[in-house]
Write an enzyme that holds these catalytic residues in place. Structure first.
Site, mmCIF file in Angstrom:
data_model
loop_
_atom_site.group_PDB
_atom_site.id
_atom_site.type_symbol
_atom_site.label_atom_id
_atom_site.label_comp_id
_atom_site.label_asym_id
_atom_site.label_seq_id
_atom_site.Cartn_x
_atom_site.Cartn_y
_atom_site.Cartn_z
ATOM 1 N N THR A 1 43.162 37.154 33.336
ATOM 2 C CA THR A 1 42.596 36.887 32.026
ATOM 3 C C THR A 1 42.105 38.166 31.345
ATOM 4 O O THR A 1 41.655 39.067 32.027
ATOM 5 C CB THR A 1 41.388 35.976 32.308
ATOM 6 O OG1 THR A 1 41.902 34.814 32.927
ATOM 7 C CG2 THR A 1 40.578 35.642 31.115
ATOM 8 N N ARG B 1 47.011 22.124 32.999
ATOM 9 C CA ARG B 1 45.833 22.653 33.695
ATOM 10 C C ARG B 1 44.980 23.480 32.741
ATOM 11 O O ARG B 1 45.493 24.352 32.041
ATOM 12 C CB ARG B 1 46.248 23.509 34.886
ATOM 13 C CG ARG B 1 45.066 24.164 35.638
ATOM 14 C CD ARG B 1 44.815 25.597 35.176
ATOM 15 N NE ARG B 1 43.894 26.318 36.039
ATOM 16 C CZ ARG B 1 43.492 27.564 35.818
ATOM 17 N NH1 ARG B 1 43.925 28.235 34.774
ATOM 18 N NH2 ARG B 1 42.649 28.149 36.646
ATOM 19 N N GLY C 1 41.665 25.943 32.756
ATOM 20 C CA GLY C 1 40.798 26.700 33.654
ATOM 21 C C GLY C 1 39.435 26.952 33.045
ATOM 22 O O GLY C 1 38.969 26.207 32.182
ATOM 23 N N THR D 1 36.517 36.846 34.360
ATOM 24 C CA THR D 1 37.898 36.791 34.846
ATOM 25 C C THR D 1 37.885 36.552 36.355
ATOM 26 O O THR D 1 36.922 36.902 37.028
ATOM 27 C CB THR D 1 38.661 38.098 34.505
ATOM 28 O OG1 THR D 1 39.897 38.116 35.236
ATOM 29 C CG2 THR D 1 37.868 39.337 34.901
ATOM 30 N N GLY D 2 38.940 35.928 36.852
ATOM 31 C CA GLY D 2 39.007 35.623 38.287
ATOM 32 C C GLY D 2 39.610 34.249 38.479
ATOM 33 O O GLY D 2 40.282 33.731 37.580
ATOM 34 N N HIS D 3 39.358 33.638 39.626
ATOM 35 C CA HIS D 3 39.915 32.312 39.907
ATOM 36 C C HIS D 3 39.140 31.268 39.110
ATOM 37 O O HIS D 3 37.966 30.996 39.369
ATOM 38 C CB HIS D 3 39.835 32.022 41.408
ATOM 39 C CG HIS D 3 40.437 30.703 41.777
ATOM 40 N ND1 HIS D 3 39.695 29.684 42.323
ATOM 41 C CD2 HIS D 3 41.693 30.214 41.639
ATOM 42 C CE1 HIS D 3 40.485 28.636 42.520
ATOM 43 N NE2 HIS D 3 41.699 28.938 42.127
ATOM 44 N N GLY D 4 39.799 30.685 38.119
ATOM 45 C CA GLY D 4 39.133 29.813 37.154
ATOM 46 C C GLY D 4 38.329 28.687 37.773
ATOM 47 O O GLY D 4 37.180 28.453 37.413
#
Lengths: 310, 310
Positions: A167, A195, A197, A218-221
């Protein structure tokens, strides 16, 4: 101290061959956004300018260059938030537009709503004259290659995922001390259709409040959502933590509580800023006092004077 | 103290002719959910049971009885969250299903994602065998009448909106001290197609954390999002405020900062609970220690023993 703008080009593991483009992309985005602020623009103008530049670059997972969903299509999420009014605008799972962050801003400015999704977002885009673009124009060779690679039965989705460009996002404070944030993404590689996030979710993908500051994440939603990371960091700042300490506290909590890695850019209304991450890398850049700051690996912090470059 | 479940049937201005049905609806929902908890069910089982009952009732703005969007169609949002794992599931702008809260739970349990939207949510529903229902089966005469009334050029949208039956939701703590929340809604009367409100947005429509408690919210979605109301209330509880005081602090902040009214149901892991609202009314009910609690207007708090009723 003011104005200041900080951008990120995504946390994760950035492949070597793309690291240079990622760094030059965030530096170029932050420079344009800083110019907007120097010319008296709003912090919203600045963060949107930065994010549009990264959406238009094929080297980031947003706009053109977005990762593909399981069907090989681009569906994008974006959010903006204005720290003066606490107003926000977002789009989720939107297709066929070049700059979701601009559409998110239009949702905030032209509707009484804060988020439009999917076909409803597309219809709104048409009604306000945002041009439709082809799916093909958003898909790069690189993203198609990675999508195919991840479809094979023995693919390691974690490894593929870690190779992702995350992101993109930005936070800014203008001369008047108004803060804003913007975040935009193609989401997660090979995600299910529809999906959504963390990015378009207020408090997770971003938050901005003139009384405390602004954050873009930012990162794993799905992990960021569990801890509403942006809002969490600003709660720490409301309790007296600095932008840097609050960012580190938020990221450390996300790691210890739910095992997630990510990164953030954070500002407070006085112009103190931070670019912090728990992932291996995050391309980031900041501009303040005529100085460009940037980095990619943990601990990296390069400085260059803007005037030097001319 | 444990178990406990608290439900709301929406904050706002509930028309006189519907007040009785709204109150009996929340009482019946809380009773069924309490039975689930008494039989050793999870807090997630309980909140979903309560919300399904209200989705199935034509007297609430969720499932059957949802308000219509500007095109005269039903698009629904829902969320569930599990306080033990911080896992959540949500659907937004979903059509043609009877119980969005169950689909939200399936998103949490059967996918690696936390939110599916629009057509992607419908496709997922089909893939897991959730039956499709007709738009007509979700639309009541009452909701169609109000939609038409609000379409006329001189309609007063505020007045129409205030007559709405809000979002429904529930929070629960089971015998083991696990908390959960669930919220479901048809959204806002005559909303734009694709509008997503606070309900499916983690931290706004609901939040649950075994370390602090659980909250489900109702009111004007776009305003709730500005302050991420559910998460805000739990931050106050993390800092030592009671469920009731934290709920009041959150609602008072929303009123003073952004001029918004709403309501919440809140529990802490010890079983202390609150049903609080700044709107004129909120139908709510709670069950604890074999006692049914309920009310509709500010200050109303009726008590009845469950055993009395048999």
């Amino acid at each position: 101290m003011l104005p200041v703008v900080v951008v990120h080009g995504g946390a994760g593991h950035i492949p070597k061959e793309r690291a240079e483009n990622s760094t030059s992309g965030v530096c170029s985005a932050v420079r344009s956004a800083y110019l907007v602020l120097q010319e008296g623009g709003s912090s919203m103008d600045a963060v949107v300018e930065a994010v549009v530049q990264m959406e238009n670059s094929p080297y980031f997972n947003a706009g053109c260059g977005s990762v593909l969903n399981v069907k090989g299509e681009v569906e994008m999420d974006a959010i903006v938030m204005d720290g003066k009014t606490l107003g926000s605008g977002a789009v989720s799972a939107v297709r066929n537009i070049a700059n979701p962050v601009q559409l998110a801003r239009l949702v905030m400015e032209k509707t009484s709503h804060a988020c439009l999704t999917a076909e409803g977002a597309s219809k709104f885009a048409r009604s306000v004259g945002v041009p439709e673009v082809s799916q093909e124009s958003l898909i790069t060779e690189y993203s198609r290659m990675r999508w195919k690679k991840n479809l094979v039965p023995d693919a390691n989705p974690v490894e593929c995922q870690m190779g992702k460009m995350g992101t993109v996002g930005a936070v800014a404070v203008n001369k008047e001390g108004n803060v804003a944030c913007a975040t935009s993404t193609g989401g997660m590689l090979n995600k299910m259709e529809g999906r959504v996030g963390d990015t378009p979710c207020i408090g997770s993908g971003g938050y901005a409040d003139n009384q405390s500051g602004a954050v873009s994440t930012t990162g794993h939603g799905e992990t960021i959502m569990k801890v509403t990371l942006a809002r969490l960091i600003l709660f720490h700042m409301e309790q007296g933590q600095s932008a840097e300490a609050a960012s580190d506290l938020g990221l450390a909590y996300m790691k210890s509580r739910v095992g997630g890695l990510g990164g953030v850019v954070t500002v407070d209304p006085q112009g103190n800023w931070a670019a912090r991450f728990s992932s291996r890398q995050m391309s980031w850049a900041a501009a303040q006092n005529d100085t460009l700051h940037y980095g990619l690996y943990t601990g990296e912090h390069f400085r260059r004077s803007f005037s030097e470059q001319h």
